[in-house]
Design a protein around this motif. Structure first.
Motif, PDB file in Angstrom:
ATOM      1  N   ASN A 101       0.824  -1.206   0.000  1.00 13.55           N
ATOM      2  CA  ASN A 101       0.000   0.000   0.000  1.00 13.55           C
ATOM      3  C   ASN A 101       0.863   1.262   0.000  1.00 13.55           C
ATOM      4  OD1 ASN A 101      -2.461  -1.386   0.018  1.00 13.55           O
ATOM      5  ND2 ASN A 101      -2.473  -1.550   2.235  1.00 13.55           N
ATOM      6  N   CYS A 102       1.962   1.229   0.742  1.00 16.84           N
ATOM      7  CA  CYS A 102       2.874   2.376   0.740  1.00 16.84           C
ATOM      8  C   CYS A 102       3.486   2.586  -0.644  1.00 16.84           C
ATOM      9  CB  CYS A 102       3.976   2.167   1.775  1.00 16.84           C
ATOM     10  SG  CYS A 102       3.418   2.274   3.485  1.00 16.84           S
ATOM     11  N   TYR A 103       3.815   1.492  -1.313  1.00 12.57           N
ATOM     12  CA  TYR A 103       4.392   1.579  -2.659  1.00 12.57           C
ATOM     13  C   TYR A 103       3.394   2.172  -3.641  1.00 12.57           C
ATOM     14  CZ  TYR A 103       6.014  -0.088  -7.228  1.00 12.57           C
ATOM     15  OH  TYR A 103       6.371  -0.170  -8.548  1.00 12.57           O
ATOM     16  N   VAL A 104       2.150   1.713  -3.578  1.00  8.44           N
ATOM     17  CA  VAL A 104       1.120   2.229  -4.482  1.00  8.44           C
ATOM     18  C   VAL A 104       0.837   3.699  -4.192  1.00  8.44           C
ATOM     19  CG1 VAL A 104      -1.309   2.044  -5.144  1.00  8.44           C
ATOM     20  CG2 VAL A 104       0.062  -0.025  -4.835  1.00  8.44           C
ATOM     21  N   ALA A 105       0.762   4.048  -2.912  1.00  7.83           N
ATOM     22  CA  ALA A 105       0.449   5.428  -2.544  1.00  7.83           C
ATOM     23  C   ALA A 105       1.626   6.366  -2.750  1.00  7.83           C
ATOM     24  CB  ALA A 105      -0.006   5.488  -1.091  1.00  7.83           C
ATOM     25  N   GLY A 106       2.838   5.798  -2.907  1.00 13.10           N
ATOM     26  CA  GLY A 106       4.016   6.623  -3.133  1.00 13.10           C
ATOM     27  C   GLY A 106       4.455   7.391  -1.901  1.00 13.10           C
ATOM     28  N   TYR A 150      -8.086   0.816  20.128  1.00  8.29           N
ATOM     29  CA  TYR A 150      -8.364   0.445  18.729  1.00  8.29           C
ATOM     30  C   TYR A 150      -7.851   1.523  17.773  1.00  8.29           C
ATOM     31  CZ  TYR A 150     -10.930  -0.548  14.454  1.00  8.29           C
ATOM     32  OH  TYR A 150     -11.262  -0.778  13.146  1.00  8.29           O
ATOM     33  N   MET A 151      -8.097   2.781  18.117  1.00  7.10           N
ATOM     34  CA  MET A 151      -7.655   3.879  17.254  1.00  7.10           C
ATOM     35  C   MET A 151      -6.130   3.917  17.165  1.00  7.10           C
ATOM     36  SD  MET A 151     -10.355   6.803  18.482  1.00  7.10           S
ATOM     37  CE  MET A 151      -9.651   8.044  17.395  1.00  7.10           C
ATOM     38  N   LEU A 152      -5.457   3.686  18.291  1.00  7.91           N
ATOM     39  CA  LEU A 152      -3.996   3.711  18.283  1.00  7.91           C
ATOM     40  C   LEU A 152      -3.412   2.506  17.552  1.00  7.91           C
ATOM     41  CD1 LEU A 152      -3.287   4.818  21.967  1.00  7.91           C
ATOM     42  CD2 LEU A 152      -2.988   6.196  19.916  1.00  7.91           C
ATOM     43  N   ALA A 153      -4.027   1.348  17.716  1.00  9.09           N
ATOM     44  CA  ALA A 153      -3.439   0.106  17.199  1.00  9.09           C
ATOM     45  C   ALA A 153      -3.709  -0.122  15.722  1.00  9.09           C
ATOM     46  CB  ALA A 153      -3.956  -1.079  18.015  1.00  9.09           C
ATOM     47  N   PHE A 154      -4.866   0.346  15.224  1.00 12.50           N
ATOM     48  CA  PHE A 154      -5.264  -0.036  13.865  1.00 12.50           C
ATOM     49  C   PHE A 154      -5.373   1.141  12.885  1.00 12.50           C
ATOM     50  CE2 PHE A 154      -6.906  -3.437  16.586  1.00 12.50           C
ATOM     51  CZ  PHE A 154      -6.380  -4.542  15.948  1.00 12.50           C
ATOM     52  N   MET A 155      -5.653   2.336  13.361  1.00 15.14           N
ATOM     53  CA  MET A 155      -5.827   3.452  12.439  1.00 15.14           C
ATOM     54  C   MET A 155      -4.551   3.804  11.669  1.00 15.14           C
ATOM     55  SD  MET A 155      -8.982   3.972  12.557  1.00 15.14           S
ATOM     56  CE  MET A 155      -9.085   5.452  11.554  1.00 15.14           C
ATOM     57  N   PRO A 156      -3.361   3.835  12.314  1.00 15.53           N
ATOM     58  CA  PRO A 156      -2.147   4.135  11.523  1.00 15.53           C
ATOM     59  C   PRO A 156      -1.896   3.130  10.416  1.00 15.53           C
ATOM     60  CG  PRO A 156      -1.714   4.366  13.866  1.00 15.53           C
ATOM     61  CD  PRO A 156      -3.059   3.733  13.755  1.00 15.53           C
ATOM     62  N   GLN A 157      -2.256   1.858  10.650  1.00 18.20           N
ATOM     63  CA  GLN A 157      -2.056   0.832   9.623  1.00 18.20           C
ATOM     64  C   GLN A 157      -3.008   1.028   8.446  1.00 18.20           C
ATOM     65  OE1 GLN A 157      -2.502  -3.132  11.148  1.00 18.20           O
ATOM     66  NE2 GLN A 157      -2.170  -4.110   9.170  1.00 18.20           N
ATOM     67  N   LYS A 158      -4.186   1.605   8.720  1.00 16.71           N
ATOM     68  CA  LYS A 158      -5.178   1.783   7.667  1.00 16.71           C
ATOM     69  C   LYS A 158      -4.903   3.019   6.808  1.00 16.71           C
ATOM     70  CE  LYS A 158      -8.983  -0.579  10.021  1.00 16.71           C
ATOM     71  NZ  LYS A 158     -10.372  -0.470  10.540  1.00 16.71           N
ATOM     72  N   ALA A 164      -3.667   4.297  -0.776  1.00 17.97           N
ATOM     73  CA  ALA A 164      -3.531   3.457  -1.970  1.00 17.97           C
ATOM     74  C   ALA A 164      -4.836   3.392  -2.750  1.00 17.97           C
ATOM     75  CB  ALA A 164      -3.085   2.056  -1.578  1.00 17.97           C
ATOM     76  N   LYS A 165      -5.963   3.294  -2.045  1.00 20.30           N
ATOM     77  CA  LYS A 165      -7.264   3.279  -2.715  1.00 20.30           C
ATOM     78  C   LYS A 165      -7.522   4.587  -3.444  1.00 20.30           C
ATOM     79  CE  LYS A 165      -9.596  -0.073   0.289  1.00 20.30           C
ATOM     80  NZ  LYS A 165     -10.699  -0.273   1.273  1.00 20.30           N
ATOM     81  N   ARG A 166      -7.161   5.698  -2.807  1.00 20.72           N
ATOM     82  CA  ARG A 166      -7.345   7.005  -3.464  1.00 20.72           C
ATOM     83  C   ARG A 166      -6.469   7.106  -4.712  1.00 20.72           C
ATOM     84  NH1 ARG A 166      -7.258   8.868   1.943  1.00 20.72           N
ATOM     85  NH2 ARG A 166      -5.075   9.474   1.712  1.00 20.72           N
ATOM     86  N   LYS A 167      -5.252   6.564  -4.634  1.00 16.45           N
ATOM     87  CA  LYS A 167      -4.348   6.617  -5.780  1.00 16.45           C
ATOM     88  C   LYS A 167      -4.897   5.789  -6.940  1.00 16.45           C
ATOM     89  CE  LYS A 167      -0.386   7.974  -7.522  1.00 16.45           C
ATOM     90  NZ  LYS A 167      -0.051   9.396  -7.695  1.00 16.45           N
ATOM     91  N   LYS A 168      -5.428   4.596  -6.637  1.00 18.65           N
ATOM     92  CA  LYS A 168      -6.011   3.757  -7.683  1.00 18.65           C
ATOM     93  C   LYS A 168      -7.229   4.438  -8.304  1.00 18.65           C
ATOM     94  CE  LYS A 168      -4.458  -0.677  -5.794  1.00 18.65           C
ATOM     95  NZ  LYS A 168      -4.870  -1.998  -5.257  1.00 18.65           N
ATOM     96  N   VAL A 238      -5.139  -2.021 -11.413  1.00 20.14           N
ATOM     97  CA  VAL A 238      -6.461  -1.479 -11.710  1.00 20.14           C
ATOM     98  C   VAL A 238      -6.994  -2.197 -12.944  1.00 20.14           C
ATOM     99  CG1 VAL A 238      -7.759   0.581 -12.360  1.00 20.14           C
ATOM    100  CG2 VAL A 238      -5.881   0.752 -10.717  1.00 20.14           C
ATOM    101  N   PRO A 239      -8.151  -2.840 -12.873  1.00 22.83           N
ATOM    102  CA  PRO A 239      -8.643  -3.649 -14.006  1.00 22.83           C
ATOM    103  C   PRO A 239      -8.727  -2.887 -15.320  1.00 22.83           C
ATOM    104  CG  PRO A 239      -9.944  -4.112 -12.050  1.00 22.83           C
ATOM    105  CD  PRO A 239      -9.045  -2.967 -11.689  1.00 22.83           C
ATOM    106  N   VAL A 240      -9.212  -1.641 -15.279  1.00 22.77           N
ATOM    107  CA  VAL A 240      -9.372  -0.895 -16.525  1.00 22.77           C
ATOM    108  C   VAL A 240      -8.011  -0.611 -17.165  1.00 22.77           C
ATOM    109  CG1 VAL A 240      -9.391   1.347 -15.343  1.00 22.77           C
ATOM    110  CG2 VAL A 240     -10.490   1.110 -17.562  1.00 22.77           C
ATOM    111  N   LEU A 241      -6.994  -0.362 -16.365  1.00 23.38           N
ATOM    112  CA  LEU A 241      -5.651  -0.140 -16.894  1.00 23.38           C
ATOM    113  C   LEU A 241      -5.059  -1.445 -17.415  1.00 23.38           C
ATOM    114  CD1 LEU A 241      -3.167   1.655 -17.349  1.00 23.38           C
ATOM    115  CD2 LEU A 241      -2.501   1.207 -14.976  1.00 23.38           C
ATOM    116  N   ASN A 242      -5.299  -2.535 -16.701  1.00 20.64           N
ATOM    117  CA  ASN A 242      -4.800  -3.842 -17.144  1.00 20.64           C
ATOM    118  C   ASN A 242      -5.367  -4.221 -18.508  1.00 20.64           C
ATOM    119  OD1 ASN A 242      -3.526  -3.909 -14.687  1.00 20.64           O
ATOM    120  ND2 ASN A 242      -4.946  -5.366 -13.747  1.00 20.64           N
TER     121      ASN A 242
END
Length: 316
Positions: A101-106, A150-158, A164-168, A238-242
């Motif tokens: 995800n970091c790679y896709v998001a740059g 929960y916010m501390l443990a999981f939000m930074p990972q998300k 990445a979703k926004r980039k796609k 991304v399917p349309v690009l593929n």
């Protein structure tokens, strides 16, 4: 509500004596004052021409904390990052997905150390909540600590996942414009490699800039555009690009006119883009309806239950 607050205060007072409560309040005041002093001091330091962010103890604190706990002083930054991924995998973080995800998001994957430390913070807060419940028997304390944990443990990972979703999505948005101008260049009988380069130079968006950058790095030849587009498809998935890349590469290798394939892909791409926008609009409407319904129903529930609860309290 007031009775609940008073009950909680009475419970706390029943567990702790006056000295304990005074010590707790003194600690809270001391920590608050220390934080204010540190913030003011940092603001004053920023005004100096000799200011260095590393001079402040809490600058990049999560990375410093991780290095202190899990790495050695002689370790290079690459070794530290590798250790961070090992620790992340052990504590339940999908490090491969995070790196992807970091790679896709740059955005780079150096934040993995901070994600690990935030997970440790979350577990610590959860343990504190359990201890407070054992001492006070107040249910709201562990619940509140669980939410914070929960916010501390999981939000930074998300965060990289959302980026990445926004980039796609951005690629899906920008691709039709690129393909449309590419079809115009091909209609003018421009060779495919020159057409892709010229189109990428003319279209000012992130997709075109990244494509140009990959083409420059690969020292493009007559077939270099294939490698550049395949790198883009492998990165974003991304399917349309593929589909677009697969069709034009197949047409080119088979000796078929690439222009016809591009025009066909453009029509399909516009229809799919319209369908995606419609689906997202419907999903957005559904998300908006949830808080609206909650805002409408909550007062009704309160108006219905309030007389009953008042009567029960009066009878008690």
């Amino acid at each position: 509500m007031l009775n609940s607050i008073l009950g909680a205060l009475n419970s706390i007072y029943g567990v702790f004596d006056n000295l304990s409560i005074s010590v707790i309040f003194a600690l809270v005041i001391f920590i608050s004052a220390a934080c204010i002093i540190l913030i003011i001091d940092d603001k004053q330091r920023r005004k100096s021409i000799y200011y260095d962010p590393n001079d402040w103890f809490f600058h990049d604190f999560n990375n410093k904390f991780f290095d202190m706990m899990f790495t050695k002083r002689a370790d290079t930054e690459k070794v530290k990052t590798e250790k961070a991924y090992e620790v992340a995998q052990k504590i339940g973080i999908n490090s491969a997905e995070y790196a992807r995800n970091c790679y896709v998001a740059g955005i780079g994957d150096s934040g993995i150390k901070s994600v690990v430390v935030m997970r440790i913070y979350g577990v610590t807060v959860l343990l504190v909540g359990i201890i407070l419940y054992v001492l006070t028997q107040i249910v709201i304390l562990p619940v509140l600590c669980a939410v914070i944990a929960y916010m501390l443990a999981f939000m930074p990972q998300k965060a990289p996942n959302s980026a990445a979703k926004r980039k796609k999505f951005q690629v899906e948005e920008e691709l039709p414009r690129f393909v449309e101008l590419l079809s115009i260049a091909l209609q003018l009988k421009m060779p495919i490699d020159q057409a892709i380069r010229r189109t990428a130079e003319k279209v000012d968006n992130s997709f075109s800039r990244e494509l140009l950058e990959i083409m420059e790095k690969s020292n493009i030849t007559s077939m270099g555009w294939v490698a550049a587009l395949e790198d883009m498809t492998e990165k974003y998935e991304v399917p349309v690009l593929n589909d677009f890349v697969l069709n034009i590469v197949s047409a080119y290798t088979k000796g078929v006119d690439v222009y016809d394939s591009v025009v066909e892909q453009l029509d399909s791409m516009k229809k799919q883009h319209l369908n995606n926008l419609t689906a997202r609009a419907k999903a957005l409407d559904n998300k908006i309806m949830i808080p609206i319904m909650a805002g409408v129903l909550a007062p009704i529930v309160v108006m219905v239950l309030l007389p009953t609860m008042t009567q029960i309290n009066f009878n008690i």
